[in-house]
Design an enzyme around this catalytic site. Structure first.
Site, PDB file in Angstrom:
ATOM      1  N   ASP A  90       0.842  -1.201   0.000  1.00  0.00           N
ATOM      2  CA  ASP A  90       0.000   0.000   0.000  1.00  0.00           C
ATOM      3  C   ASP A  90       0.871   1.243   0.000  1.00  0.00           C
ATOM      4  O   ASP A  90       0.594   2.227  -0.662  1.00  0.00           O
ATOM      5  CB  ASP A  90      -0.882   0.044   1.259  1.00  0.00           C
ATOM      6  CG  ASP A  90      -1.975  -0.994   1.183  1.00  0.00           C
ATOM      7  OD1 ASP A  90      -2.027  -1.716   0.162  1.00  0.00           O
ATOM      8  OD2 ASP A  90      -2.760  -1.089   2.140  1.00  0.00           O
ATOM      9  N   SER A  92     -37.519  -4.965 -13.401  1.00  0.00           N
ATOM     10  CA  SER A  92     -37.197  -5.792 -12.234  1.00  0.00           C
ATOM     11  C   SER A  92     -37.416  -7.251 -12.640  1.00  0.00           C
ATOM     12  O   SER A  92     -37.816  -7.536 -13.771  1.00  0.00           O
ATOM     13  CB  SER A  92     -38.069  -5.404 -11.058  1.00  0.00           C
ATOM     14  OG  SER A  92     -39.408  -5.568 -11.417  1.00  0.00           O
ATOM     15  N   LEU A  93     -37.144  -8.139 -11.747  1.00  0.00           N
ATOM     16  CA  LEU A  93     -37.340  -9.556 -12.049  1.00  0.00           C
ATOM     17  C   LEU A  93     -38.548 -10.055 -11.276  1.00  0.00           C
ATOM     18  O   LEU A  93     -38.822  -9.569 -10.176  1.00  0.00           O
ATOM     19  CB  LEU A  93     -36.123 -10.361 -11.587  1.00  0.00           C
ATOM     20  CG  LEU A  93     -34.812 -10.124 -12.318  1.00  0.00           C
ATOM     21  CD1 LEU A  93     -33.707 -10.943 -11.677  1.00  0.00           C
ATOM     22  CD2 LEU A  93     -34.952 -10.497 -13.782  1.00  0.00           C
ATOM     23  N   GLU A 110     -24.536  -4.329  -9.844  1.00  0.00           N
ATOM     24  CA  GLU A 110     -25.049  -3.965  -8.525  1.00  0.00           C
ATOM     25  C   GLU A 110     -23.931  -3.311  -7.721  1.00  0.00           C
ATOM     26  O   GLU A 110     -22.871  -3.911  -7.524  1.00  0.00           O
ATOM     27  CB  GLU A 110     -25.514  -5.254  -7.829  1.00  0.00           C
ATOM     28  CG  GLU A 110     -26.509  -5.040  -6.738  1.00  0.00           C
ATOM     29  CD  GLU A 110     -27.942  -4.893  -7.230  1.00  0.00           C
ATOM     30  OE1 GLU A 110     -28.184  -4.878  -8.468  1.00  0.00           O
ATOM     31  OE2 GLU A 110     -28.829  -4.780  -6.374  1.00  0.00           O
ATOM     32  N   ASP A 153       0.892   4.233  -2.701  1.00  0.00           N
ATOM     33  CA  ASP A 153       0.594   5.620  -2.355  1.00  0.00           C
ATOM     34  C   ASP A 153       1.700   6.570  -2.796  1.00  0.00           C
ATOM     35  O   ASP A 153       1.446   7.678  -3.259  1.00  0.00           O
ATOM     36  CB  ASP A 153       0.386   5.772  -0.844  1.00  0.00           C
ATOM     37  CG  ASP A 153      -0.933   5.165  -0.420  1.00  0.00           C
ATOM     38  OD1 ASP A 153      -1.795   4.946  -1.310  1.00  0.00           O
ATOM     39  OD2 ASP A 153      -1.110   4.896   0.775  1.00  0.00           O
ATOM     40  N   LYS A 156     -28.095 -13.113  -6.009  1.00  0.00           N
ATOM     41  CA  LYS A 156     -28.831 -11.855  -6.152  1.00  0.00           C
ATOM     42  C   LYS A 156     -28.253 -10.873  -5.140  1.00  0.00           C
ATOM     43  O   LYS A 156     -28.515 -10.969  -3.937  1.00  0.00           O
ATOM     44  CB  LYS A 156     -30.319 -12.082  -5.893  1.00  0.00           C
ATOM     45  CG  LYS A 156     -31.169 -10.863  -6.172  1.00  0.00           C
ATOM     46  CD  LYS A 156     -32.632 -11.232  -6.083  1.00  0.00           C
ATOM     47  CE  LYS A 156     -33.582 -10.105  -6.391  1.00  0.00           C
ATOM     48  NZ  LYS A 156     -33.231  -8.780  -6.019  1.00  0.00           N
ATOM     49  N   TYR A 212     -23.397  -8.020 -13.993  1.00  0.00           N
ATOM     50  CA  TYR A 212     -24.085  -9.286 -14.251  1.00  0.00           C
ATOM     51  C   TYR A 212     -24.951  -9.326 -15.507  1.00  0.00           C
ATOM     52  O   TYR A 212     -25.638 -10.295 -15.744  1.00  0.00           O
ATOM     53  CB  TYR A 212     -24.919  -9.704 -13.044  1.00  0.00           C
ATOM     54  CG  TYR A 212     -25.815  -8.593 -12.495  1.00  0.00           C
ATOM     55  CD1 TYR A 212     -26.806  -8.004 -13.272  1.00  0.00           C
ATOM     56  CD2 TYR A 212     -25.657  -8.171 -11.183  1.00  0.00           C
ATOM     57  CE1 TYR A 212     -27.614  -7.009 -12.763  1.00  0.00           C
ATOM     58  CE2 TYR A 212     -26.463  -7.170 -10.660  1.00  0.00           C
ATOM     59  CZ  TYR A 212     -27.440  -6.594 -11.459  1.00  0.00           C
ATOM     60  OH  TYR A 212     -28.226  -5.611 -10.950  1.00  0.00           O
ATOM     61  N   LYS A 270     -31.392 -17.445 -14.773  1.00  0.00           N
ATOM     62  CA  LYS A 270     -31.568 -16.872 -16.118  1.00  0.00           C
ATOM     63  C   LYS A 270     -31.440 -17.964 -17.172  1.00  0.00           C
ATOM     64  O   LYS A 270     -30.539 -18.804 -17.071  1.00  0.00           O
ATOM     65  CB  LYS A 270     -30.482 -15.821 -16.395  1.00  0.00           C
ATOM     66  CG  LYS A 270     -30.456 -14.668 -15.424  1.00  0.00           C
ATOM     67  CD  LYS A 270     -29.227 -13.766 -15.640  1.00  0.00           C
ATOM     68  CE  LYS A 270     -29.175 -12.705 -14.559  1.00  0.00           C
ATOM     69  NZ  LYS A 270     -27.919 -11.953 -14.536  1.00  0.00           N
TER      70      LYS A 270
HETATM   71  S1  IVH Z   1     -30.235  -9.562 -13.831  1.00  0.00           S
HETATM   72  C1  IVH Z   1     -32.843  -8.069 -17.265  1.00  0.00           C
HETATM   73  N1  IVH Z   1     -28.625 -10.535 -12.003  1.00  0.00           N
HETATM   74  O1  IVH Z   1     -32.205  -7.718  -8.756  1.00  0.00           O
HETATM   75  C2  IVH Z   1     -32.093  -8.685 -16.142  1.00  0.00           C
HETATM   76  N2  IVH Z   1     -30.142  -8.818 -11.345  1.00  0.00           N
HETATM   77  O2  IVH Z   1     -35.225  -7.847  -8.943  1.00  0.00           O
HETATM   78  C3  IVH Z   1     -31.570  -7.711 -15.207  1.00  0.00           C
HETATM   79  N3  IVH Z   1     -29.903  -8.130  -9.011  1.00  0.00           N
HETATM   80  O3  IVH Z   1     -32.945  -4.835 -10.569  1.00  0.00           O
HETATM   81  C4  IVH Z   1     -31.301  -8.192 -13.854  1.00  0.00           C
HETATM   82  N4  IVH Z   1     -28.270  -9.488  -8.503  1.00  0.00           N
HETATM   83  O4  IVH Z   1     -30.878  -4.865  -9.102  1.00  0.00           O
HETATM   84  C5  IVH Z   1     -29.616  -9.661 -12.260  1.00  0.00           C
HETATM   85  N5  IVH Z   1     -27.106 -11.461 -10.526  1.00  0.00           N
HETATM   86  C6  IVH Z   1     -28.075 -10.590 -10.777  1.00  0.00           C
HETATM   87  C7  IVH Z   1     -28.589  -9.709  -9.802  1.00  0.00           C
HETATM   88  C8  IVH Z   1     -29.628  -8.841 -10.123  1.00  0.00           C
HETATM   89  C9  IVH Z   1     -29.071  -8.536  -8.059  1.00  0.00           C
HETATM   90  C10 IVH Z   1     -30.954  -7.127  -8.783  1.00  0.00           C
HETATM   91  C11 IVH Z   1     -31.029  -6.059  -9.811  1.00  0.00           C
HETATM   92  C12 IVH Z   1     -32.397  -6.099 -10.360  1.00  0.00           C
HETATM   93  C13 IVH Z   1     -33.143  -6.829  -9.304  1.00  0.00           C
HETATM   94  C14 IVH Z   1     -34.296  -7.582  -9.883  1.00  0.00           C
END
Ligand code: IVH
Length: 670
Positions: A34, A83-84, A173, A38, A115, A225, A288
């Site tokens: 470090d 959102s999912l 994220e 620096d 997630k 992601y 997914k």
């Molecule tokens: S994919 C179109 N992958 O969860 C696909 N989302 O409820 C886009 N999130 O708004 C999302 N980890 O903020 C994806 N590995 C992950 C994720 C993730 C967290 C969040 C993200 C999203 C929300 C959906």
């Protein structure tokens, strides 16, 4: 140094430091200390100040922030941030799988990912460079927080590797690691600031801050992601995760290609318990469909993709008995109630204690010793009591009365108007306050005396070698006594003494922060130091002079005045001065590059495209110009960037002061 030589050196240092940043933050495999890092960063910073035109837009010095955003620009998302669909039930996951099969048949794979529980953001890259970072907002429009995002060490400004698409968008994220969150939150509490409820709130509060230098001080991180790329050179999400890693992004190691629902469920079960071992929060698993073609076939509903779903873990809660309520005294004297619980297993750990925050919380819950309580460990890291099970309340139970005296020194507690916390006012005689203050003083953000750790301070206090912070500088004459302590060898004792001596070089703002004045956190200390430049001037400042300083409010002003009223504090400062600590800001010697701006006065306002405000200020001063701090008839030029306040603009126009852009300023120099 010649321009040409500087150019070469700046380019080399930029490339080298960017590689070190990547090794450290993304690969977690640093190859340099470090300290050396620096030193090199300082060298680069100095060169860039001397040759501002040579600063690379991808310079690692930009990662320390410094720009102020008055209001964030709203930006429409090219691809709406949906959102999912989410579920807590395995049956609903099987239903999701059945719907997918019905639409695309049985020949497909899933990718399972964690997630992350942070805030989702969208990043745009063009020609390998980060050009925009936008928050989710309402899904259609979000805030442009690019300046702040540029301070996040794991987000590359410049991509590396092969086959980087000309332009693309990537989602991820932004979050903070639990340990860093807890530490920073504890500091906030110590400084009398409102703590954040959980890491998620911390991250979202941080990304919308106006001062990017403060954002840079808070260690945000980001997992990427999802890639939006037209005509992608690969056909699956899995391949995209590998590609983004090779370009320098941080993508999670905890992802799995699954061929069946059994494998998906195994993944879910595995992380149900393993998530507690991660250094960050996750609130579930995202599943997914892997193939882009199949994703397209499945399409979207109005709200979310049909090719993905999230499975959420339930916040874990459990009932246990509250054995007693005890009280802890912090460095500032704030007294925090702690619930001592009958030990119980929760979210992978044995829980014995929960925080009760303050007297109001005890009242709100009407929680009493002997009660059976419901404890939850959800987004919050420290377990918390949700409610009392009144059916199980013992017949003889008595309401809790918050202690009126300090549990450590028995002084009568006080409560300031409008504040939730009770305080022990005996700050110079109450052991945890004395020890806490010394630990704060030697801490990393203050005097940074590494060799004098928290444990050693307790040891030295118990051995009566330390009574207050000024005693620290007398230790050099007490080596014999030091060597008599448990586990203290010649080498450790020398290290301690050496570390203490070195700390005398620490700048005034660090010393001021180290004093531990209530409400004077790092940022406030810096502001006060920069404004007053000298401890004597600060000590003499009255209320009006203090609140006249930008961002210093009445609460801080009163606290500063109260602090210096105490004779003991004044004596400590006198002693520290005599020991040679820095209590003034050394005015930087300005090395003139030219005198092209001789006799001219400037004021800088707003956010600039190519330079930080500090860099512009340096540029003006090194060419003979003078900075003014307000608009008056003495001002010759107002250098204006984006988002300049309307009142400044009005005032400058009224006084007929020329308003120039950063480019026009540069033109004056050429
Ligand atoms: S994919 C179109 N992958 O969860 C696909 N989302 O409820 C886009 N999130 O708004 C999302 N980890 O903020 C994806 N590995 C992950 C994720 C993730 C967290 C969040 C993200 C999203 C929300 C959906």
């Amino acid at each position: 140094m010649q321009h040409q030589e500087a150019q070469k050196l700046i380019a080399e240092l930029t490339a080298e430091l960017n590689q070190h940043n990547y090794n450290y933050y993304v690969l977690a495999m640093p190859t340099i200390s470090d300290y050396d890092f620096d030193q090199k960063l300082k060298q680069l910073d100095a060169l860039e100040k001397q040759f501002p035109d040579l600063q690379d837009p991808d310079s690692p010095t930009l990662k320390v922030g410094g720009e102020i955003t008055k209001s964030f620009k709203t930006v429409k998302h090219k691809y709406p941030m949906l959102s999912l669909g989410n579920t807590y039930s395995e049956q609903e996951l099987l239903d999701f799988d059945a719907r997918v099969r019905k639409a695309i048949g049985d020949n497909f794979e899933y990718v399972c990912e964690l997630k992350f529980d942070g805030l989702s953001m969208s990043f745009t890259y063009r020609n390998g460079k980060l050009i925009q970072a936008v928050t989710r907002g309402d899904g259609t429009k979000g805030d442009d927080v690019t300046t702040n995002v540029k301070t996040i060490k794991t987000i590359p400004h410049q991509l590396k590797g092969d086959n980087i698409p000309e332009e693309f968008e990537i989602r991820g994220e932004v979050f903070i690691h639990i340990a860093a969150f807890e530490k920073l939150n504890a500091e906030r509490e110590e400084n009398g600031e409102q703590p954040f409820a959980n890491p998620r709130n911390f991250a979202s509060g941080t990304i919308k801050m106006q001062d990017s230098a403060e954002v840079a001080r808070r260690p945000l991180d980001c997992f990427l992601y999802f890639l939006y790329l037209e005509n992608a050179p690969f056909k699956t999400h899995w391949e995209s995760l590998h590609a983004i890693k090779s370009w320098g992004f941080k993508a999670s190691e905890h992802a799995k290609l699954c061929k069946s629902m059994d494998e998906v469920l195994d993944f879910i079960h595995k992380y149900e318990s393993e998530r507690h071992k991660l250094s960050y929060d996750i609130d579930g698993i995202v599943i997914k469909v892997n193939s882009y073609a199949q994703q397209q076939e499945l399409g979207f509903t109005a709200k979310s993709p049909r090719w993905a779903i999230s499975y959420k873990y339930k916040a874990e809660e459990v009932e246990t008995q509250l054995l007693s309520i005890t009280y802890q005294v912090g460095r500032t004297g704030a007294v925090t109630p702690v619930a001592n619980l009958k030990p119980v297993q929760l979210a992978g750990t044995t829980v014995k204690r929960a925080t009760l925050h303050n007297a109001n919380e005890i009242e709100r819950l009407d929680v009493r010793a002997g009660d059976t309580v419901l404890v939850e460990k959800g987004g919050e890291i420290i377990p918390k009591i949700i409610k009392v099970n009144l059916d199980k309340r013992p017949a003889n139970s008595q309401p809790t009365i918050f202690t009126q005296t300090c549990p450590e020194c028995e002084t009568q507690l006080i409560r300031n108007e409008g504040e939730a916390a009770w305080y022990c006012p005996n700050d110079t005689g109450c052991p945890p306050q004395i020890i806490g203050k010394m630990q704060h003083f030697t801490g990393r953000k203050a005097m940074n005396i590494d060799s004098l750790g928290d444990e050693t301070i307790v040891q030295l206090y118990n051995a009566e070698l330390l009574h207050n912070i000024s005693d620290i500088y007398a230790l050099k004459d007490k080596k014999v006594q030091l060597l008599q302590l448990d586990r203290m060898g010649e080498k450790s004792a020398n290290n301690i003494i050496e570390g203490i001596e070195l700390s005398k070089q620490m700048p005034f703002e660090k010393v001021l922060f180290g004093l531990g004045i209530r409400y004077v956190g790092e940022t406030v200390a810096k502001k006060l130091a920069q404004h007053f430049k000298d401890i004597d001037k600060l000590m003499q400042a009255n209320f009006d002079e203090l609140v006249a300083v930008n961002e210093i409010g009445t609460r801080i002003a009163e606290s500063v005045i109260d602090y210096f009223k105490i004779q003991e504090h004044r004596l400590v400062i006198e002693q520290l001065k005599a020991d040679g600590l820095q209590f003034t800001i050394e005015e930087k010697e300005v090395l003139l590059e030219s005198n092209k701006l001789d006799g001219k006065t400037f004021l800088i306002s707003g956010v600039f495209e190519n330079f930080s405000r500090d860099a512009l200020k340096d540029l003006i001063e090194t060419n003979g110009g003078k900075m003014l701090s307000s608009i008056s008839s003495k001002l010759n030029f107002l250098v204006a960037g984006d988002n300049m306040g309307p009142s400044k603009l009005q005032k400058a126009t009224d006084l007929n002061i020329p308003i120039i852009s950063e480019q026009e300023l540069l033109n004056m120099l050429n």
